[in-house]
Design a protein around this motif. Structure first.
Motif, short mmCIF file in Angstrom:
data_model
loop_
_atom_site.label_atom_id
_atom_site.label_comp_id
_atom_site.label_asym_id
_atom_site.label_seq_id
_atom_site.Cartn_x
_atom_site.Cartn_y
_atom_site.Cartn_z
N GLN A 103 11.23 19.82 -14.42
CA GLN A 103 11.45 20.61 -13.23
C GLN A 103 11.95 21.97 -13.28
O GLN A 103 12.30 22.75 -12.18
N ALA A 104 11.92 22.62 -14.58
CA ALA A 104 12.30 23.99 -14.69
C ALA A 104 11.52 24.85 -13.84
O ALA A 104 12.04 26.00 -13.47
N GLY A 105 10.13 24.62 -13.43
CA GLY A 105 9.64 25.76 -12.85
C GLY A 105 9.62 25.53 -11.31
O GLY A 105 8.89 26.48 -10.58
N PHE A 106 10.31 24.61 -10.84
CA PHE A 106 10.43 24.31 -9.32
C PHE A 106 11.70 24.79 -8.84
O PHE A 106 12.95 24.81 -9.35
N ALA A 107 11.70 25.60 -7.45
CA ALA A 107 12.90 25.86 -6.95
C ALA A 107 13.94 24.92 -6.15
O ALA A 107 13.23 23.76 -5.93
N PRO A 108 14.97 25.05 -6.14
CA PRO A 108 15.97 24.12 -5.58
C PRO A 108 15.42 23.79 -4.25
O PRO A 108 14.89 24.38 -3.28
N VAL A 153 1.00 -1.23 -0.09
CA VAL A 153 0.16 0.03 -0.11
C VAL A 153 1.00 1.18 -0.06
O VAL A 153 1.93 1.29 1.01
N SER A 154 0.66 2.23 -1.08
CA SER A 154 1.40 3.26 -1.09
C SER A 154 0.70 4.61 -1.37
O SER A 154 -0.56 4.40 -1.74
N VAL A 155 1.15 5.73 -1.09
CA VAL A 155 0.68 7.13 -1.47
C VAL A 155 1.57 7.67 -2.37
O VAL A 155 2.64 8.05 -2.01
N SER A 156 1.29 7.94 -3.74
CA SER A 156 2.14 8.84 -4.65
C SER A 156 1.68 10.23 -4.48
O SER A 156 0.42 10.42 -4.62
N ARG A 157 2.53 11.16 -4.85
CA ARG A 157 2.35 12.61 -4.64
C ARG A 157 3.08 13.32 -6.11
O ARG A 157 4.19 12.78 -6.08
N ASN A 158 2.53 14.32 -6.62
CA ASN A 158 3.14 14.88 -7.70
C ASN A 158 2.80 16.25 -7.78
O ASN A 158 1.70 16.68 -7.64
N LEU A 159 3.89 17.08 -8.18
CA LEU A 159 3.65 18.43 -8.01
C LEU A 159 3.23 18.77 -9.58
O LEU A 159 3.93 18.47 -10.52
N PHE A 160 2.33 20.00 -9.52
CA PHE A 160 1.96 20.57 -10.78
C PHE A 160 1.82 22.14 -10.58
O PHE A 160 1.45 22.63 -9.40
N GLU A 161 2.31 22.80 -11.60
CA GLU A 161 1.78 24.48 -11.68
C GLU A 161 0.69 24.66 -12.08
O GLU A 161 0.14 24.14 -13.22
N ALA A 162 0.08 25.45 -11.40
CA ALA A 162 -1.52 25.68 -11.64
C ALA A 162 -1.44 26.67 -13.11
O ALA A 162 -0.31 27.52 -13.18
N ALA A 163 -2.11 26.47 -14.11
CA ALA A 163 -2.21 27.35 -15.47
C ALA A 163 -2.66 28.58 -15.12
O ALA A 163 -2.31 29.54 -15.85
N ASP A 164 -3.55 28.74 -14.45
CA ASP A 164 -4.33 30.27 -14.19
C ASP A 164 -3.91 30.91 -12.86
O ASP A 164 -4.66 31.67 -12.23
N GLY A 165 -2.90 30.69 -12.40
CA GLY A 165 -2.41 31.41 -11.02
C GLY A 165 -1.07 30.95 -10.65
O GLY A 165 -0.43 30.13 -11.27
N ASP A 166 -0.33 31.79 -9.78
CA ASP A 166 0.87 31.56 -9.36
C ASP A 166 0.90 30.66 -7.93
O ASP A 166 1.37 31.13 -7.17
N TYR A 167 0.43 29.23 -8.34
CA TYR A 167 0.70 28.49 -7.18
C TYR A 167 1.07 27.00 -7.77
O TYR A 167 0.82 26.77 -8.85
N THR A 168 1.38 26.23 -6.76
CA THR A 168 1.66 24.84 -7.10
C THR A 168 0.70 23.96 -6.41
O THR A 168 -0.01 24.41 -5.20
N VAL A 169 0.24 22.87 -6.97
CA VAL A 169 -0.52 21.92 -6.12
C VAL A 169 0.09 20.52 -6.00
O VAL A 169 0.83 20.24 -6.95
#
Length: 405
Positions: free
Chosen positions: A365-370, A123-139
């Protein structure tokens, strides 16, 4: 005689049935590893790491307190036995070298009970980051995955997956999401760049979805996992218990490219990727899992980190390797560097999670900070069972873990 055997031989017989405190075991291993040992005869190759394949998806936070470089050369650095000063009521902590941490995990892994059953269940939980297309935030998008792999040939592999919903990755992201009207459907940019239809992005829901059940016959009737090549349960249970022989067995499948692409990949990086899968996902014997940790301890290109917090809030140690990444379809994204990690419990050698951290933005990963944990997969359960819940229960009955705020 290797250091573990030396330590075991020196232990008084009357203590064999007495539980050993993990810190005591760590101190014993530290003293044992401080002894000089003969230089290995084989030549090690250290090359830049290219194209390490990724598995899992992304967490929003990570914490790293101590970084220790593992030494896999011909003359291992003696581990430090220095005790960090602490209040009188606290238990003293002994600092170990990266190699000693991996050997402690190998020792703990090899001591676990070896039981089998009708199914290997994870049993595992995977998580993935995405940039919102209509706002300056990450989900961060989350998915729960449950798999039952049969031990017998000719059977079927069963699975149950469920979307746990997307949510803002952090406090600043939540504030930006709320300014955008707190949408329940979030349009995100696709990590696939270029002119393909998929590059336009897609929509994520903040609401959990219904469970999706599935089952399929084993490949060729007996292949259960990929370990450089498709392998059977018999292959996995019969892997060499010696780290050098295990390494040779795995490298017979190495062809100079990545685990998920034809991009060039150094042997150490390829071996690391395959071994992380072995430790995290596969029903190998405790002795083989211990050999895998000892094999990693001999790699010169790895790094060991203590006090890492995974996406479930659990603290462990991590062994990591860096890789260079580039998006073929988008030359403007440039070359990036990712640090891929296996987070584990030192005392038992049990895998807690694997993730990828952005070191230098570039590629997908160009849109994500170190420092951003770009993707992760946390292990909630891994073991043998005779029960297959998905085969006898209706979809949608699994428990959904609470959202992390």
């Amino acid at each position: 005689m290797n250091p573990i055997d030396q330590l075991r031989a020196a232990r008084p017989a009357h203590l064999d049935d007495t539980p050993v405190d993990p810190r005591t075991r760590a101190a014993e291993l530290s003293r044992a590893m401080a002894r000089p040992r003969p230089a290995p005869a084989r030549r090690r190759i250290v090359r830049p790491v290219w194209g390490l394949g990724l598995a899992g998806a992304a967490a929003a936070v990570t914490a790293v307190a101590v970084t220790i470089s593992a030494t896999g050369g011909t003359a291992p650095r003696a581990p430090s036995a220095q005790v960090i000063s602490s209040p009188a009521t606290a238990t003293p902590r002994i600092e170990l070298s990266g190699r000693s941490i991996l050997l402690a995990a190998a020792h703990g892994a090899a001591r676990q009970p070896d039981v089998t059953g009708a199914y290997w269940h994870t049993v595992s939980v995977s998580r993935n980051l995405f940039e919102a297309a209509d706002g300056d935030y990450t989900v961060v998008d989350r998915q729960r995955n449950e798999v039952w792999t049969p031990s017998a040939t000719g059977g079927e592999q069963w699975s149950r997956t469920r979307s746990l919903g997307a949510e803002p990755a952090g406090p600043d992201d939540r504030a930006a999401w709320e300014r955008a009207g707190s949408p329940s459907e979030i349009q995100v940019r696709s990590p696939k760049r270029g002119n393909s239809p998929k590059s336009a992005g897609f929509t994520l829901s903040t609401e959990p979805g219904a469970a999706q059940d599935g089952h399929a016959p084993l490949v060729d009737g007996d292949k259960v996992f990929w370990l450089g090549r498709n392998v059977t349960m018999k292959d996995l249970r019969g892997l060499p218990k010696d780290p050098d022989r295990l390494k040779a067995w795995l490298l017979r499948s190495y062809e100079g490219h990545g685990t998920e692409s034809d991009a060039p990949m150094a042997s150490d990086a390829w071996l690391f990727a395959v071994t992380v899968g072995l430790i995290t996902d596969m029903p190998v014997t405790p002795q083989v899992r211990g050999a895998a940790f000892r094999m990693l301890a001999d790699l010169e290109t790895i790094e060991v980190v203590r006090d890492v917090v995974d996406a479930e809030g659990r603290t462990g140690s991590a062994v990591a390797i860096e890789e260079r990444v580039r998006a073929k379809a988008d030359a403007k994204a440039g070359e990036g560097i990712l640090r891929t990690r296996l987070i584990f419990d030192e005392a038992t050698g049990r895998a807690l999670a694997r993730d990828s951290v952005v070191v230098r933005p570039g590629g997908l990963q160009a849109g994500f900070a170190p420092g951003t944990v770009w993707n992760s997969e946390t292990v909630l359960e891994a073991g043998w069972t005779d029960e297959n819940r998905v085969a006898r229960s209706p979809p949608g009955t699994i428990e959904v873990p609470p959202r992390r705020r």
